[in-house]
Design an enzyme around this catalytic site. Sequence first.
Site, PDB file in Angstrom:
ATOM      1  N   TYR A  48       0.829  -1.214   0.000  1.00 33.89           N
ATOM      2  CA  TYR A  48       0.000   0.000   0.000  1.00 33.89           C
ATOM      3  C   TYR A  48       0.863   1.264   0.000  1.00 33.89           C
ATOM      4  CZ  TYR A  48      -3.962  -3.003   1.355  1.00 33.89           C
ATOM      5  OH  TYR A  48      -4.935  -3.969   1.419  1.00 33.89           O
ATOM      6  N   HIS A 106      -0.157 -11.738   1.547  1.00 34.65           N
ATOM      7  CA  HIS A 106      -1.116 -10.882   0.843  1.00 34.65           C
ATOM      8  C   HIS A 106      -1.860 -11.630  -0.258  1.00 34.65           C
ATOM      9  CE1 HIS A 106      -1.834  -6.355  -0.119  1.00 34.65           C
ATOM     10  NE2 HIS A 106      -2.918  -7.072  -0.344  1.00 34.65           N
ATOM     11  N   SER A 136      -4.349 -14.168   2.932  1.00 34.66           N
ATOM     12  CA  SER A 136      -5.330 -13.328   2.243  1.00 34.66           C
ATOM     13  C   SER A 136      -5.509 -13.866   0.834  1.00 34.66           C
ATOM     14  CB  SER A 136      -4.851 -11.868   2.212  1.00 34.66           C
ATOM     15  OG  SER A 136      -5.813 -11.030   1.606  1.00 34.66           O
ATOM     16  N   ASN A 137      -6.752 -13.873   0.385  1.00 31.46           N
ATOM     17  CA  ASN A 137      -7.081 -14.345  -0.969  1.00 31.46           C
ATOM     18  C   ASN A 137      -6.728 -15.817  -1.169  1.00 31.46           C
ATOM     19  OD1 ASN A 137      -7.887 -11.631  -2.061  1.00 31.46           O
ATOM     20  ND2 ASN A 137      -5.753 -11.181  -1.556  1.00 31.46           N
ATOM     21  N   GLN A 158      -8.202 -13.015   4.733  1.00 31.41           N
ATOM     22  CA  GLN A 158      -8.824 -11.771   4.276  1.00 31.41           C
ATOM     23  C   GLN A 158      -9.183 -11.920   2.795  1.00 31.41           C
ATOM     24  OE1 GLN A 158      -7.358  -7.236   3.551  1.00 31.41           O
ATOM     25  NE2 GLN A 158      -7.077  -7.978   5.648  1.00 31.41           N
ATOM     26  N   PRO A 186     -15.917  -4.311   1.594  1.00 33.62           N
ATOM     27  CA  PRO A 186     -17.198  -4.766   2.160  1.00 33.62           C
ATOM     28  C   PRO A 186     -18.394  -3.983   1.649  1.00 33.62           C
ATOM     29  CG  PRO A 186     -16.037  -3.412   3.744  1.00 33.62           C
ATOM     30  CD  PRO A 186     -15.071  -3.645   2.599  1.00 33.62           C
ATOM     31  N   LYS A 227     -12.843   1.263   3.657  1.00 28.73           N
ATOM     32  CA  LYS A 227     -12.016   2.463   3.532  1.00 28.73           C
ATOM     33  C   LYS A 227     -12.927   3.672   3.578  1.00 28.73           C
ATOM     34  CE  LYS A 227     -10.566   4.367  -0.231  1.00 28.73           C
ATOM     35  NZ  LYS A 227      -9.934   4.674  -1.538  1.00 28.73           N
TER      36      LYS A 227
END
Length: 256
Positions: A48, A106, A136-137, A158, A186, A227
């Site tokens: 990020y 990630h 994640s994923n 996640q 979400p 976010k």
Amino acid sequence: MSVIELASGHAMPLLGLGTWQLRGDECTSVVQMALEMGYRHLDTAYNYKNQVEVALGLQASGIERGEVFVTTKIWPDALQYEQVHNQFAECLEQLATDYVDLLLVHWPNDTVPLAETLKAFDEIAARGRARSIGVSNFSQAQIDEARDAASAPIANNQVELHVGNVDTALLEHCRAHKVAVTAYRPLAKGGAADDMTLAAIGDKHGKSAAQVALRWLVQQEIVAIPKASSEEHLRANMDILDWTLDAEEMGRLHSL
């Protein structure tokens, strides 16, 4: 703030602030504002490119580090053993902390053995540098592989998840193995605000469609990390914890 207990034994707030695409001074300001209004969960990642700004926002808020749950993630081009340790050291430096609450892979990378990646994760967890580890994923099969490879519990997966976009089999598999699920995007990239079913249910509660979408997640003990960059949206996203959807409403949303 409502929490769930992870398989690691640590508590994770059900609502967090997602920081993807928040950069620079805006990121610092949003993180500070969120923490000052009661958020206690920050989600970031090496990729990020905002971990320094997240740390500055935490410092500016005056909230003690130990009161805030911080998640970060290792990018898939750095999943070899030494790469994990090196990138994680950068994460700690950028976040100005000596530990994170949750460290995630990630995205999976089929070119690197997962056992190699998770050996480094296990060592990080054993040293107290990550209080919980996860992924994640990841698919069901990849979660099973991770659980077999790691000594520490795989505490979280996640994934992109929102009303109308639910992999029920994956969700049930995670629950069966005590892998908490965190929902990113979400609010369907803002699309939830335009959904007529969400809006109609929200009208009954005096809430927005977006608030209903978030409530639907946390009521199932799915962690949500929307976010937001404005005070209005930050406050609205927090206002989902002191009311409930009834069984009929939950069923209508499940059926979408």
